[in-house]
Scaffold this active site. Structure first.
Site, PDB file in Angstrom:
ATOM      1  N   LYS B 224      -9.644  -9.165  -6.531  1.00  0.00           N
ATOM      2  CA  LYS B 224      -9.750  -7.920  -7.544  1.00  0.00           C
ATOM      3  C   LYS B 224     -11.150  -7.751  -8.061  1.00  0.00           C
ATOM      4  O   LYS B 224     -11.865  -8.659  -8.578  1.00  0.00           O
ATOM      5  CB  LYS B 224      -8.761  -8.231  -8.476  1.00  0.00           C
ATOM      6  CG  LYS B 224      -7.246  -8.413  -8.004  1.00  0.00           C
ATOM      7  CD  LYS B 224      -6.703  -7.235  -7.572  1.00  0.00           C
ATOM      8  CE  LYS B 224      -5.474  -7.593  -6.843  1.00  0.00           C
ATOM      9  NZ  LYS B 224      -4.725  -6.097  -6.400  1.00  0.00           N
ATOM     10  N   ASP B 252     -10.544  -5.245  -3.687  1.00  0.00           N
ATOM     11  CA  ASP B 252      -9.571  -4.381  -4.280  1.00  0.00           C
ATOM     12  C   ASP B 252      -9.975  -4.002  -5.607  1.00  0.00           C
ATOM     13  O   ASP B 252      -9.724  -4.879  -6.509  1.00  0.00           O
ATOM     14  CB  ASP B 252      -8.281  -5.097  -4.197  1.00  0.00           C
ATOM     15  CG  ASP B 252      -7.019  -4.145  -4.784  1.00  0.00           C
ATOM     16  OD1 ASP B 252      -7.146  -3.067  -5.017  1.00  0.00           O
ATOM     17  OD2 ASP B 252      -5.848  -4.680  -4.534  1.00  0.00           O
ATOM     18  N   ASN B 254      -8.335  -1.293  -7.327  1.00  0.00           N
ATOM     19  CA  ASN B 254      -7.200  -0.868  -7.944  1.00  0.00           C
ATOM     20  C   ASN B 254      -7.251   0.455  -8.487  1.00  0.00           C
ATOM     21  O   ASN B 254      -7.104   0.748  -9.732  1.00  0.00           O
ATOM     22  CB  ASN B 254      -6.560  -1.966  -8.866  1.00  0.00           C
ATOM     23  CG  ASN B 254      -5.963  -3.028  -8.144  1.00  0.00           C
ATOM     24  OD1 ASN B 254      -6.626  -3.980  -7.933  1.00  0.00           O
ATOM     25  ND2 ASN B 254      -4.637  -2.820  -7.849  1.00  0.00           N
ATOM     26  N   GLU B 278     -10.391  -1.958  -1.137  1.00  0.00           N
ATOM     27  CA  GLU B 278      -9.078  -1.374  -1.363  1.00  0.00           C
ATOM     28  C   GLU B 278      -8.941  -0.590  -2.415  1.00  0.00           C
ATOM     29  O   GLU B 278      -9.543  -0.917  -3.379  1.00  0.00           O
ATOM     30  CB  GLU B 278      -8.145  -2.719  -1.115  1.00  0.00           C
ATOM     31  CG  GLU B 278      -6.793  -2.293  -1.248  1.00  0.00           C
ATOM     32  CD  GLU B 278      -5.784  -3.407  -1.214  1.00  0.00           C
ATOM     33  OE1 GLU B 278      -6.161  -4.546  -0.661  1.00  0.00           O
ATOM     34  OE2 GLU B 278      -4.495  -3.363  -1.976  1.00  0.00           O
ATOM     35  N   GLU B 305      -1.006   1.828  -0.880  1.00  0.00           N
ATOM     36  CA  GLU B 305       0.142   1.251  -1.774  1.00  0.00           C
ATOM     37  C   GLU B 305       0.737   2.160  -2.676  1.00  0.00           C
ATOM     38  O   GLU B 305       1.904   2.006  -3.083  1.00  0.00           O
ATOM     39  CB  GLU B 305      -0.440   0.008  -2.577  1.00  0.00           C
ATOM     40  CG  GLU B 305      -1.204   0.147  -3.544  1.00  0.00           C
ATOM     41  CD  GLU B 305      -1.498  -1.316  -4.593  1.00  0.00           C
ATOM     42  OE1 GLU B 305      -2.448  -2.093  -4.146  1.00  0.00           O
ATOM     43  OE2 GLU B 305      -0.567  -1.693  -5.153  1.00  0.00           O
ATOM     44  N   ASP B 328       3.604   0.863   1.384  1.00  0.00           N
ATOM     45  CA  ASP B 328       4.534  -0.148   0.264  1.00  0.00           C
ATOM     46  C   ASP B 328       5.948   0.232   0.538  1.00  0.00           C
ATOM     47  O   ASP B 328       6.618   1.429   0.754  1.00  0.00           O
ATOM     48  CB  ASP B 328       3.895   0.372  -0.987  1.00  0.00           C
ATOM     49  CG  ASP B 328       4.699  -0.357  -2.211  1.00  0.00           C
ATOM     50  OD1 ASP B 328       3.707  -1.207  -2.793  1.00  0.00           O
ATOM     51  OD2 ASP B 328       5.848  -0.317  -2.336  1.00  0.00           O
ATOM     52  N   HIS B 355       1.012  -3.283   1.995  1.00  0.00           N
ATOM     53  CA  HIS B 355       1.093  -3.933   0.692  1.00  0.00           C
ATOM     54  C   HIS B 355       2.139  -4.677   0.294  1.00  0.00           C
ATOM     55  O   HIS B 355       3.172  -4.597   0.627  1.00  0.00           O
ATOM     56  CB  HIS B 355       0.849  -2.907  -0.350  1.00  0.00           C
ATOM     57  CG  HIS B 355       0.909  -3.096  -1.695  1.00  0.00           C
ATOM     58  ND1 HIS B 355       1.974  -2.830  -2.844  1.00  0.00           N
ATOM     59  CD2 HIS B 355      -0.018  -3.916  -2.384  1.00  0.00           C
ATOM     60  CE1 HIS B 355       1.637  -3.940  -3.709  1.00  0.00           C
ATOM     61  NE2 HIS B 355       0.578  -4.128  -3.985  1.00  0.00           N
TER      62      HIS B 355
END
Lengths: 443, 443
Positions: B224, B252, B254, B278, B305, B328, B355
């Site tokens: 992350k 990732d 987010n 991501e 996702e 997802d 995901h």
């Protein structure tokens, strides 16, 4: 110090499905409903009355309780807060509510939690305007470019619109503001009517309502289409016959088509000289709308009532997929997000023609269109805001339309306060109307 | 005749925020939760046990009750229906649930009502697989191309994928099915782990977990990023040092960045030889992802996702904005929509790397990836499915991972049944865990 001391959330539903008002190709039997939020304070407004903020979002029946539950979760954060702090930092309040990561997950920024955010922030903005003793459009018009941009949610937009560009757009309109306010107060903001064209109405009723609309001074009529092509041809033909060649006809398919079918069906109705085809396909399909726009030109593509946030509007404009921007005041995150969309529209030169109807949307959109005219786009050329003549009697400060124009609201607030008697009658399931009807059904 | 005689909806929450499991730049303190649906019948499965369907969607805490309320509204339609009718027309059941216009308005096809639709339809698919006595991936793999396309939701996709094209894609994979099933049973489906890289973990814990992942046979590690660039450089550097130059590193963000910032930040980490970035920005920003993809190549862009429905995936692929498709299983409308996305991905040659993590997502994605391998794309070349080693102990048929591969589920169903003891402990707010914790808090 005046504080927010409590929140009331009401699930209010009107039995519109009984009369086919609001029927279209996707939504055949809606009961127009409001998830209604009241922020109570321990203070008084400038008029000496108890100060409160009233906001709502619009749904079409079942599930309105789910939106109300989400609003309850979000509005709880506001209880105990100082009203001066809240109305002094409307951008910060919005960011606090949208930064709640556990609730954000349920969208993000879409669906139920964004509808409920809209209701809650609409109540906050109503509170702010009442505290200032101004109608909301005027409170907004009186802000400086910097203040207006500070409350706008520009997150995720910087590839299309920077903060500096946003300020420049607003600065360019500073000069003529006073004249435009005077013009608005004189002539109002132009609107069109959808009241004539619901799908569930008979040909006779359609003909009569089109004639009445003309008699009332309307120059634009919109019909629902998309269930059956033959019916659409007949209905468009009736409408065009009644309104004559010089007035404007629009059609609305409420998302029923795939992209190739949208192009084919719309072109089959092109003979009726249409200004726009509205919601031809999935509201999420930016590239699909762009393809439809190419396929049906010179008929324009109108969409946005279900576009769920500013990121969608950004892309519709970047892709050249939207000829008319129909933002919705119950679906976007109140003025914080609406101002961002108005700024994008000004930058991309897309006319904003807000969606209205339902319950309470007309009361809100008049403020948005007036803000757009006074401070953002600076014009109403090529723009016309929706008006549907339903359910206004339930509001304490209903919108006033005459001569096909919204007249400027003059009372403080966002015009979104409902009569207590309306809530007592139509609250679901225990208001007097529903209690009676449910008792009949179970009898 | 066996009928669906009742529905149980549970709000189940696990207190993962206490350990920073699952922390990322957008979601700092999630309590992994499931809105859990049980469709009870009055019959027995082929094994003689009472027949029921179990489904869930995943949320991260507060608001899980709102999703549960929406699921209750949708699942109510199924009570009283004949199980044979339901499992014999899974496309029709899905269409019935999505055609409920009053509930549709609250999305449409997004947010809370689509998460809840996922939970309900996941339970229907679990029921179908149990009634057939097969694990779901195998039930699906045994369908004919026509049967599989009949259950897929192709609405709004025909400009990108026609029904005939969909059938042709599946027909092309018919020949090697048996060999691929045998291969799956031998080697499983490749996966990667995110367990090492949560943002809330210390450098020491990161280093230890990366080493453990290698020791467990993983060739892919995901970190992350996005809160602080210096921290990201240090953390990527630790991970790359531990895993060496030949294994694969992904990052990732987010959704924390705007488009220009995403390009800049990702390129600042390019030195660590990354396979993908991501969720670099808003999950709704198709055109933004396309711009990021152009700006960070050869690093790939992975997203999906939070892509809320098939119309979004269609556009991500049409725009060339998605190098890796991370659908997802709790956000899309179960297999009906997932199959449509797998077909789109096959047509556009985008590898599907679902995901997972949260609670129950790993149990579901294994079925999806195996279906993709056996019947749709026909390959796992360049594909790797997420695995996070949390909360599997709550399931009666937990996924099994060894040698960095999901092993084929062998029990009937979708692997989504929770232990009753887990529900009794973690049901919110009255399960034994929460009742105790809430009593402590209020003491």
């Amino acid at each position: 110090m005046t504080r927010i001391v409590g929140v009331d959330i009401e699930d209010v539903r009107f039995p519109t499905s009984l009369t086919a008002d609001g029927s279209d190709a996707m939504n055949k039997d809606g009961d127009y409903s409001a998830a209604y939020v009241v922020l109570r304070t321990d203070g008084q407004g400038p008029d000496g009355d108890p100060l409160a903020g009233h906001g709502l979002t619009f749904t079409i029946g079942r599930g309105n309780d789910i939106v109300a539950a989400a609003a309850r979760e979000q509005a709880a954060q506001l209880v105990g807060r100082d009203v001066a702090d809240v109305v002094g930092d409307l951008g910060g309040v919005y960011r606090d509510l949208t930064a709640d990561s556990q609730i954000r997950w349920l969208g993000p920024e879409k669906g139920v939690v964004h509808l409920s955010l809209s209701a809650v922030m609409n109540a906050v903005w109503d509170l702010a305007a009442r505290a200032a003793g101004k109608p909301l459009w005027r409170l907004l018009a009186d802000l400086s470019p910097e203040e207006l941009v500070d409350v706008a949610d520009l997150r995720y937009l910087s590839d299309a619109l920077t903060r500096d560009e946003a300020i420049a757009i607003l600065r360019a309109q500073e000069a003529g503001k006073a004249e435009r306010i005077a013009e608005l107060e004189r002539t109002g903001y132009p609107c069109y009517t959808t009241s004539a064209g619901w799908l569930g109405y008979s040909d006779e009723k359609l003909r009569r309502l089109c004639q009445e609309a003309i008699d009332d001074g309307y120059n634009h009529i919109k019909l629902k289409v998309g269930a059956n092509l033959e019916d659409d041809i007949r209905r468009c033909s009736i409408a065009r016959e009644v309104i004559g060649p010089d007035r404007t006809l629009m059609i609305d398919a409420n998302q029923v088509w795939d992209v190739p079918q949208a192009i084919e069906w719309t072109n089959a109705l092109a003979q009726f000289d249409l200004l726009w085809i509205e919601e031809p396909t999935s509201p999420d399909d930016i590239l699909g709308h762009a393809a439809i726009k190419r396929g049906v030109a010179p008929i324009g593509v109108a969409t946005g009532e279900h576009a769920h946030n500013r990121v969608m509007f950004k892309q519709f404009m970047q892709a050249g997929a939207m000829d008319f921007c129909q933002l919705d005041t119950g679906r976007l995150g109140s003025l914080n997000e609406i101002i961002a969309v108005l700024l994008l529209a000004a930058k991309f030169e897309v006319p904003v023609c807000p969606h209205a109807g339902g319950v309470g949307l007309c009361e809100m959109v008049q403020h948005v269109s007036m803000l757009d005219f006074v401070a953002v786009s600076g014009t109403h050329e090529g723009r016309v805001t929706e008006f549907v003549d339903h359910l206004h009697e339930h509001f304490t400060d209903p919108c006033t339309v005459s001569g096909a124009a919204y007249r400027v609201p003059t009372q403080p607030g966002y015009s979104t306060q409902m009569h207590e008697s309306s809530i007592a009658e139509f609250r679901f399931p225990d208001g007097s109307y529903w209690a009676g009807r449910l008792a009949e059904t179970s009898a």
